[in-house]
Enzyme design. Structure first.
Site, PDB file in Angstrom:
ATOM      1  N   HIS A 210       0.819  -1.217   0.000  1.00 36.74           N
ATOM      2  CA  HIS A 210       0.000   0.000   0.000  1.00 36.74           C
ATOM      3  C   HIS A 210       0.849   1.261   0.000  1.00 36.74           C
ATOM      4  O   HIS A 210       2.055   1.231   0.291  1.00 36.74           O
ATOM      5  CB  HIS A 210      -0.963   0.013   1.193  1.00 36.74           C
ATOM      6  N   CYS A 228       3.354  -4.628   6.637  1.00 37.51           N
ATOM      7  CA  CYS A 228       2.952  -4.374   5.259  1.00 37.51           C
ATOM      8  C   CYS A 228       4.153  -3.955   4.411  1.00 37.51           C
ATOM      9  O   CYS A 228       5.214  -3.608   4.932  1.00 37.51           O
ATOM     10  CB  CYS A 228       1.881  -3.290   5.210  1.00 37.51           C
TER      11      CYS A 228
END
Length: 253
Positions: A210, A228
């Site tokens: 992301h 992440c």
């Protein structure tokens, strides 16, 4: 790292050892789909007409628990346009999965038949992303040609990004990531509640690729995320726009 509330949804990440061979195995190719009183009209994924990545498994979800798994497996016929070896595995007592040992060849057409259900789907271009936790690079190739090399930041000590191969599951143009969803209060030292753009999920446990504009200074140099894969907004948008469900993201050290 953000943990979804949708843990009941299905998608495994590993593509491993052979148990059956599509288009090659006598059992897989010669046995017609079985229809019994116990095994009726399962739901198939990918759906007919869907274009998926080279790591997408075939998932057969029966309408009730399956008492004879071997019979159910014999009743599944998978016919790819190019022979592909793979394996069956069971996710639960009614959900059967078949995964290629490695990856589907790009542009393979696949027909799946099981207990009266049928799906015909297409494998698209071979898009493969490799996230290297040591070099802090996110490299994307399409059909064996490198098309993007992006600075990235992965999970910091204690929150390491898991190593392995993870097919893309789903994508969100934007979303809120909240540490309280996996047990860390927002007001904790490691807590957070963030608006995030161009989020591509690769695990149901909450690992995404992301946009993370707040970590751009660390991208390419150090790992600072909660697991992440952080990219700049521009790079995250490029991946969001070009990746599809089933494209593999390979995390290496």
């Amino acid at each position: 790292m953000w943990k979804s509330q949708q843990v009941g949804r299905l998608f495994l990440v590993s593509v491993l050892a052979a148990l059956a061979v599509c288009g090659v195995s006598a059992a897989a190719s010669a046995t017609p789909p079985a229809v019994t009183g116990k095994i009726l009209a399962p739901a198939l994924s990918p759906a007919s007409g869907q274009v998926v990545g080279i790591a997408h498994p075939v998932v057969v979800r029966f309408t009730s628990p399956v008492p004879d798994r071997a019979l159910a497996e014999r009743g599944v016929r998978i016919t790819p346009s190019t022979p592909v070896p793979g394996q069956f595995s069971w996710i639960d007592d009614r959900t059967l999965q078949w995964s290629p040992d490695h990856f589907w060849p790009a542009h393979t057409a696949v027909t799946v038949e099981a207990a009266g259900a049928r799906s015909q789907f297409q494998v698209g271009d071979a898009l493969v992303a490799v996230a290297n936790t040591t070099t802090h690079q996110f490299t994307v190739s399409i059909n064996d040609q490198v098309v993007q090399t992006m600075p990235a930041s992965m999970g910091k000590p204690g929150y390491e990004t898991p190593l392995g191969t993870f097919p893309v599951i789903e994508q969100f143009r934007d979303m809120i990531m909240d540490s309280s969803t996996y047990g860390v209060p927002i007001d904790d030292e490691e807590g957070y509640r963030l608006y995030v753009e161009y989020a591509t999920r690769i695990t149901w446990g909450g690992i995404f690729v992301h946009a993370a504009p707040w970590s751009v200074g660390s991208q390419g140099f150090e790992n600072v995320s909660h697991g992440c894969i952080n990219l700049s907004t521009e790079n995250a948008q490029w991946f969001y726009d070009n990746a599809k469900v089933g494209d593999p993201v390979i995390v290496t050290a």
